[in-house]
Write a protein that holds these residues in place. Structure first.
Motif, PDB file in Angstrom:
ATOM      1  N   UNK A 159     -49.909 -23.089 -29.998  1.00  0.00           N
ATOM      2  CA  UNK A 159     -50.324 -23.644 -28.765  1.00  0.00           C
ATOM      3  C   UNK A 159     -49.600 -25.012 -28.680  1.00  0.00           C
ATOM      4  N   UNK A 160     -49.262 -25.601 -29.931  1.00  0.00           N
ATOM      5  CA  UNK A 160     -48.728 -26.761 -30.045  1.00  0.00           C
ATOM      6  C   UNK A 160     -47.296 -26.629 -29.571  1.00  0.00           C
ATOM      7  N   UNK A 161     -46.780 -25.623 -30.050  1.00  0.00           N
ATOM      8  CA  UNK A 161     -45.163 -25.201 -29.590  1.00  0.00           C
ATOM      9  C   UNK A 161     -44.919 -24.910 -28.387  1.00  0.00           C
ATOM     10  N   UNK A 162     -46.067 -24.430 -27.786  1.00  0.00           N
ATOM     11  CA  UNK A 162     -45.993 -23.973 -26.530  1.00  0.00           C
ATOM     12  C   UNK A 162     -46.065 -25.243 -25.467  1.00  0.00           C
ATOM     13  N   UNK A 163     -47.092 -26.219 -25.957  1.00  0.00           N
ATOM     14  CA  UNK A 163     -47.180 -27.582 -25.075  1.00  0.00           C
ATOM     15  C   UNK A 163     -45.780 -28.325 -25.187  1.00  0.00           C
ATOM     16  N   UNK A 164     -45.416 -28.329 -26.488  1.00  0.00           N
ATOM     17  CA  UNK A 164     -44.187 -29.229 -26.402  1.00  0.00           C
ATOM     18  C   UNK A 164     -42.895 -28.710 -25.851  1.00  0.00           C
ATOM     19  N   UNK A 165     -42.663 -27.503 -25.988  1.00  0.00           N
ATOM     20  CA  UNK A 165     -41.805 -26.717 -25.104  1.00  0.00           C
ATOM     21  C   UNK A 165     -41.810 -26.761 -23.619  1.00  0.00           C
ATOM     22  N   UNK A 166     -43.229 -26.669 -23.227  1.00  0.00           N
ATOM     23  CA  UNK A 166     -43.540 -27.192 -21.815  1.00  0.00           C
ATOM     24  C   UNK A 166     -42.990 -28.382 -21.375  1.00  0.00           C
ATOM     25  N   UNK A 167     -43.429 -29.277 -22.228  1.00  0.00           N
ATOM     26  CA  UNK A 167     -43.179 -30.762 -21.981  1.00  0.00           C
ATOM     27  C   UNK A 167     -41.541 -31.282 -21.865  1.00  0.00           C
ATOM     28  N   UNK A 168     -40.922 -30.327 -22.704  1.00  0.00           N
ATOM     29  CA  UNK A 168     -39.437 -30.221 -22.563  1.00  0.00           C
ATOM     30  C   UNK A 168     -38.988 -29.884 -21.306  1.00  0.00           C
ATOM     31  N   UNK A 169     -39.337 -28.706 -20.838  1.00  0.00           N
ATOM     32  CA  UNK A 169     -39.002 -28.325 -19.308  1.00  0.00           C
ATOM     33  C   UNK A 169     -39.367 -29.333 -18.343  1.00  0.00           C
ATOM     34  N   UNK A 170     -40.590 -29.877 -18.595  1.00  0.00           N
ATOM     35  CA  UNK A 170     -41.175 -30.951 -17.495  1.00  0.00           C
ATOM     36  C   UNK A 170     -40.376 -32.145 -17.504  1.00  0.00           C
ATOM     37  N   UNK A 171     -39.994 -32.713 -18.887  1.00  0.00           N
ATOM     38  CA  UNK A 171     -39.084 -33.753 -18.822  1.00  0.00           C
ATOM     39  C   UNK A 171     -37.672 -33.285 -18.273  1.00  0.00           C
ATOM     40  N   UNK A 172     -37.133 -32.499 -18.285  1.00  0.00           N
ATOM     41  CA  UNK A 172     -35.901 -32.116 -17.717  1.00  0.00           C
ATOM     42  C   UNK A 172     -35.808 -32.035 -16.092  1.00  0.00           C
ATOM     43  N   UNK A 173     -37.078 -31.472 -15.656  1.00  0.00           N
ATOM     44  CA  UNK A 173     -37.316 -31.550 -14.335  1.00  0.00           C
ATOM     45  C   UNK A 173     -37.663 -32.832 -13.727  1.00  0.00           C
ATOM     46  N   UNK A 174     -38.396 -33.442 -14.417  1.00  0.00           N
ATOM     47  CA  UNK A 174     -38.735 -34.926 -13.833  1.00  0.00           C
ATOM     48  C   UNK A 174     -37.521 -35.800 -13.686  1.00  0.00           C
ATOM     49  N   UNK A 175     -36.829 -35.971 -15.059  1.00  0.00           N
ATOM     50  CA  UNK A 175     -35.616 -36.676 -15.345  1.00  0.00           C
ATOM     51  C   UNK A 175     -34.220 -36.107 -14.200  1.00  0.00           C
ATOM     52  N   UNK A 176     -34.434 -35.117 -13.889  1.00  0.00           N
ATOM     53  CA  UNK A 176     -33.344 -34.593 -12.925  1.00  0.00           C
ATOM     54  C   UNK A 176     -32.054 -34.546 -13.788  1.00  0.00           C
ATOM     55  N   UNK A 177     -32.259 -33.920 -15.188  1.00  0.00           N
ATOM     56  CA  UNK A 177     -31.089 -33.894 -15.764  1.00  0.00           C
ATOM     57  C   UNK A 177     -30.275 -32.502 -15.133  1.00  0.00           C
TER      58      UNK A 177
END
Length: 469
Positions: free
Chosen positions: A189-207
């Motif tokens: 679940x931690x791996x899932x959570x941090x992977x999801x955070x990666x995707x969210x950060x990409x979207x939020x930062x519009x990279x």
């Protein structure tokens, strides 16, 4: 309304539609593992297993070797660019390999010690997802210095940390809490959570750079693989699918690293096709401008190499080359040409009385007087201090003599001024010797010698005269 006008007016709409379509394709591709997970979860028997220890060991060994290779390639990119994202990406790959390798090494213990076999998988994915998130948060930060990149102590410290994680996982696997489902689920679940955070950060930062798009699809695959691992059980089809999804994301991310290695050695500054075309266009314009400037410089250099820097007349080397060419033409067409050898009379008096600055100005005016007196295709050269020569193509001796008289008369009647506008109070005259190709010889030495002999005779005969015989 023309077809071109219709196309231009509809272009914004087409642009929006195609952009939305491209985003739809990217999202759809990134979610392909989710469709497979859903299919197995809803339509397949979860009790169906495929237990093959040798296949699992070979697959993990291949993944470990591939992971070591791509870790090295990522490290090389980091050493070249110093990009912090690549440093953390290198550590993410390295941590995954050093932890995940034990998942394969303990495959034979799957029946006797299931948790020692299972826990290294989620632990490796958890460590990797955390390091990838740290790397993503460092996106676009300034490059590390060369000293930081080459310090082995930092890398050795991280290797020690990953070995410590291996030991901690072994301790947990051998403890009484290992059998609790929450242990494995918390790691996965931690791996899932941090992977999801990666995707969210990409979207939020519009990279949106091309390689970071690959990064986003890869971490989406990592997140979905964790979902599959949570839903699956050892050796069933969902468990194997989770391995395949993670491997797909890992291979895609390694492809991005290889692309960086073969282009900019940077994961952040590889360019999209539009950026590449814009940069190519700018580079071509810059190159074209540089070539034009080089051409202008070469022309200036050629001019400087061919002319006397003071007067602008041809220099001795260029003038003699032109005489050689004129000899070849005369031999080919049978037409004569003539030479004038000029020497200014008593020019030293001007330099001594008025100074060399005034003398230089007088020399420039003499060349101008010569150019005004001759034909456009004739040539004037400065071959000495106050010595000049004139080349007269297609001119026999008599005509050359008349040109010489015209030059002599022009210089005699000219009024020369000093640099401050003051008139030079010396009457300047010139002595001229004339020779003709063919009549006085058919080599450059012969006609030059004839012109010089007649010039000396003009000097000896009282100066300010033209001698042609």
């Amino acid at each position: 309304m023309s077809a071109r006008t219709i196309i231009e007016e509809s272009a914004p709409a087409i642009h929006l539609v195609t952009k939305a379509y491209s985003h739809f394709l990217i999202v759809g591709f990134a979610l392909v593992p989710a469709y497979l997970i859903s299919y197995l979860f809803f339509f397949q028997d979860a009790t169906l297993n495929y237990e093959s220890h040798p296949f699992h060991e070979v697959a993990i060994a291949a993944a470990t070797l591939e992971g070591l290779f791509i870790t090295y390639v990522t490290w090389r990119c980091y050493q070249s660019s110093g990009e912090p994202l690549l440093r953390w990406l290198t550590l993410g790959f390295l941590g995954f390999v050093l932890i995940y390798a034990l998942h394969g090494a303990f495959t034979r213990l799957a029946h006797d010690h299931i948790w020692l076999f299972l826990l290294y998988g989620p632990a490796s994915r958890l460590v990797m997802s955390i390091l990838l998130l740290v790397g993503l948060l460092s996106f676009d930060r300034k490059a590390d210095s060369v000293e930081i990149r080459r310090k082995p102590r930092g890398w050795l410290g991280w290797i020690a940390a990953f070995i410590l994680v291996d030991l901690l996982v072994a301790v947990v696997a051998n403890s009484h809490i290992a059998g609790h489902v929450a242990v494995r689920l918390s790691m996965e679940g931690g791996a899932l959570f941090f992977s999801a955070l990666n995707v969210a950060a990409l979207i939020i930062r519009r990279i949106r750079s091309p390689l970071m798009l690959i990064f986003g699809i890869s971490v989406t695959a990592f997140a979905l693989s964790s979902v599959a691992f949570i839903l699956g059980r050892p050796w069933n089809h969902m468990w194997w699918l989770a391995h395949a999804i993670f491997a797909g994301g890992f291979f895609l991310l390694s492809y991005g690293v290889v692309q960086a290695f073969h282009t900019t050695r940077s994961f952040a500054t590889i360019y999209s096709q539009e950026e590449l075309m814009a940069r190519l266009k700018a580079a071509m314009a810059s190159t074209e401008g540089a070539l034009q400037e080089l051409q202008r410089t070469n022309q200036k250099l050629e001019h400087l190499a061919a002319t006397d820097p003071l007067t602008g007349a041809a220099n001795r080397r260029t003038f003699f080359e032109r005489i050689e060419a004129e000899i070849a033409r005369a031999n080919r067409e049978g037409e004569p040409f003539s030479l004038l050898a000029l020497d200014l009379d008593h020019f030293k008096q001007i330099n001594d009385y008025y100074g060399h600055q005034v003398g230089d100005k007088v020399l420039q005016e003499v060349v101008q007087q010569c150019c005004d007196a001759i034909r456009p295709y004739d040539g004037v050269a400065r071959v000495g201090g106050e010595e000049f020569m004139v080349l007269l193509p297609k001119a026999a001796l008599a005509f050359a003599y008349s040109i010489g008289e015209r030059i002599r008369s022009a210089i005699e009647s000219a009024v020369f001024e000093s640099a401050v506008g003051r008139k030079v109070g010396v009457t300047l005259t010139v002595s001229i010797g004339v020779s003709q190709f063919g009549r006085d010889g058919k080599t450059i030495d012969a006609i030059l010698r004839a012109a010089d002999d007649r010039l000396y005779r003009a000097k000896a005969g009282g100066r300010n005269r033209v001698v042609a015989m």
